[in-house]
Design an enzyme around this catalytic site. Structure first.
Site, PDB file in Angstrom:
ATOM      1  N   ASP A  60       0.811  -1.226   0.000  1.00 43.41           N
ATOM      2  CA  ASP A  60       0.000   0.000   0.000  1.00 43.41           C
ATOM      3  C   ASP A  60       0.844   1.276   0.000  1.00 43.41           C
ATOM      4  OD1 ASP A  60      -2.904  -0.832   0.339  1.00 43.41           O
ATOM      5  OD2 ASP A  60      -1.959  -1.983   1.923  1.00 43.41           O
ATOM      6  N   GLU A  65       0.133   9.519   1.443  1.00 48.63           N
ATOM      7  CA  GLU A  65      -0.535  10.518   2.291  1.00 48.63           C
ATOM      8  C   GLU A  65      -0.759   9.998   3.712  1.00 48.63           C
ATOM      9  OE1 GLU A  65      -4.109  13.531   1.683  1.00 48.63           O
ATOM     10  OE2 GLU A  65      -4.811  11.470   1.764  1.00 48.63           O
ATOM     11  N   ASP A  66      -0.930   8.675   3.837  1.00 49.89           N
ATOM     12  CA  ASP A  66      -1.252   8.133   5.162  1.00 49.89           C
ATOM     13  C   ASP A  66      -0.069   8.142   6.124  1.00 49.89           C
ATOM     14  OD1 ASP A  66      -3.943   7.638   4.667  1.00 49.89           O
ATOM     15  OD2 ASP A  66      -3.411   5.864   3.494  1.00 49.89           O
ATOM     16  N   ARG A  85       0.563  -1.813   7.386  1.00 48.18           N
ATOM     17  CA  ARG A  85       1.168  -0.586   6.842  1.00 48.18           C
ATOM     18  C   ARG A  85       2.158   0.071   7.808  1.00 48.18           C
ATOM     19  NH1 ARG A  85      -2.649   3.256   3.549  1.00 48.18           N
ATOM     20  NH2 ARG A  85      -0.530   3.880   2.961  1.00 48.18           N
ATOM     21  N   ARG A 130      -8.518   3.492  11.635  1.00 45.32           N
ATOM     22  CA  ARG A 130      -7.066   3.675  11.504  1.00 45.32           C
ATOM     23  C   ARG A 130      -6.505   4.698  12.502  1.00 45.32           C
ATOM     24  NH1 ARG A 130      -5.523   1.984   6.243  1.00 45.32           N
ATOM     25  NH2 ARG A 130      -6.844   0.193   5.784  1.00 45.32           N
ATOM     26  N   HIS A 160     -11.334   6.399   5.442  1.00 41.00           N
ATOM     27  CA  HIS A 160     -10.692   7.569   6.047  1.00 41.00           C
ATOM     28  C   HIS A 160     -11.650   8.760   6.000  1.00 41.00           C
ATOM     29  CE1 HIS A 160      -6.668   5.673   4.756  1.00 41.00           C
ATOM     30  NE2 HIS A 160      -6.638   5.733   6.076  1.00 41.00           N
ATOM     31  N   CYS A 247      -4.624  10.407  -1.601  1.00 43.91           N
ATOM     32  CA  CYS A 247      -3.770   9.375  -0.984  1.00 43.91           C
ATOM     33  C   CYS A 247      -2.407   9.246  -1.650  1.00 43.91           C
ATOM     34  CB  CYS A 247      -4.424   8.000  -1.074  1.00 43.91           C
ATOM     35  SG  CYS A 247      -6.121   7.942  -0.565  1.00 43.91           S
TER      36      CYS A 247
HETATM   37  N1  GLY Z   1      -5.319   0.344   0.532  1.00 43.56           N
HETATM   38  C1  GLY Z   1      -5.251   1.535   1.272  1.00 43.56           C
HETATM   39  C2  GLY Z   1      -5.475   1.299   2.706  1.00 43.56           C
HETATM   40  O1  GLY Z   1      -6.307   0.471   3.016  1.00 43.56           O
HETATM   41  O2  GLY Z   1      -4.862   1.865   3.552  1.00 43.56           O
END
Ligand code: GLY
Length: 252
Positions: A60, A65-66, A85, A130, A160, A247
């Site tokens: 991912d 951006e995350d 992640r 998240r 998100h 993202c």
């Molecule tokens: N595939 C992006 C996420 O789930 O963070």
């Protein structure tokens, strides 16, 4: 005005990333082509790109951006809320360190940058699967010191916060109807996304343009009516992996 963006190429493992989209497996070559077009669009908006090589360890990781929250003046290294992640942020920290003063979200806080929306001097932090309360409090504390106004908002039924709402500038937000009753957002001019175009809530304002996903004519028309110049981008392969326009980059 943004001057720079960090992007990361999709890895050959992209299709094994996290998704609940049920739209089938992404085609890797097409994802690379779409990513190239995205980078060209950011360059057209006047940004200098920092392009990171793909990291197959993290399927991912093109969704950079995350991994951080960035402004012109500072950055906050995030702590991704899905264990698959966690670790993506390490490389991003190395890249941002020479460019911006940095803070970090620390354990047991979790925070995905996709849950954080800046609208001028305000930040909205979504509490999602998240981003936990501790992560949101840590970010709030950092942003309070920088004199931003902060709102922390629970997020339901979307991945998100910015899956459902995005700020275009000039007080305009694009927003899915299911979350448009949030009081904290009531001062904005709210452009409601049609039920059959929900993915298009994730449009991205970059300097003189609004990037919008291709194939969402009602949203396109509504954004055009606001007077914005548009760049349409085919996002089909990223949509399959629950990723949107915002993202794919960190802009500052
Ligand atoms: N595939 C992006 C996420 O789930 O963070």
């Amino acid at each position: 005005m943004f001057t720079k963006a960090v992007v990361r190429k999709p890895a050959h493992t992209f299709a094994s990333g996290i998704t609940e989209a049920n739209l089938g497996k992404p085609a890797y070559k097409l994802a690379l082509k779409q990513h190239d077009a995205y980078c060209e669009a950011l360059a057209k908006c006047g940004l200098e790109l920092i392009v990171l090589e793909a990291d197959p360890e993290f399927p991912d990781s093109c969704f950079v951006e995350d991994t951080a929250v960035v402004t012109k003046d500072f950055g906050v290294i995030a702590r991704p809320g899905n264990k698959k992640r966690l670790g993506e942020e390490i490389e991003i920290k190395k890249v941002l360190e020479p460019l911006l003063p940095l803070y970090s979200i620390t354990e047991p806080g979790t925070l995905d940058g996709g849950d954080v929306m800046q609208a001028d001097n305000q930040f909205f932090i979504g509490l999602s699967n998240r981003t936990n309360l501790t992560g949101s409090r840590q970010l709030k504390e950092i942003l309070d010191k920088q004199n931003y106004t902060i709102y922390v908002i629970p997020v339901c039924n979307i991945l998100h916060f910015k899956t459902g709402v995005n700020y275009l500038g000039e007080n305009n937000i694009l927003i899915q109807e299911s979350i448009c009753t949030m009081n904290e957002l009531s001062a904005f001019n709210r452009i409601i996304i049609e039920q059959d175009e929900l993915y298009a809530a994730n449009c991205l304002r970059v300097n003189d343009y609004v990037l919008i996903p291709k194939g969402f004519p009602k949203t396109k028309s509504n954004v055009e009516k606001l007077g914005y110049k548009i760049i349409e981008l085919d996002m089909s392969e990223f949509q399959k992996m629950d990723g949107g326009l915002s993202c794919l980059s960190l802009r500052f």
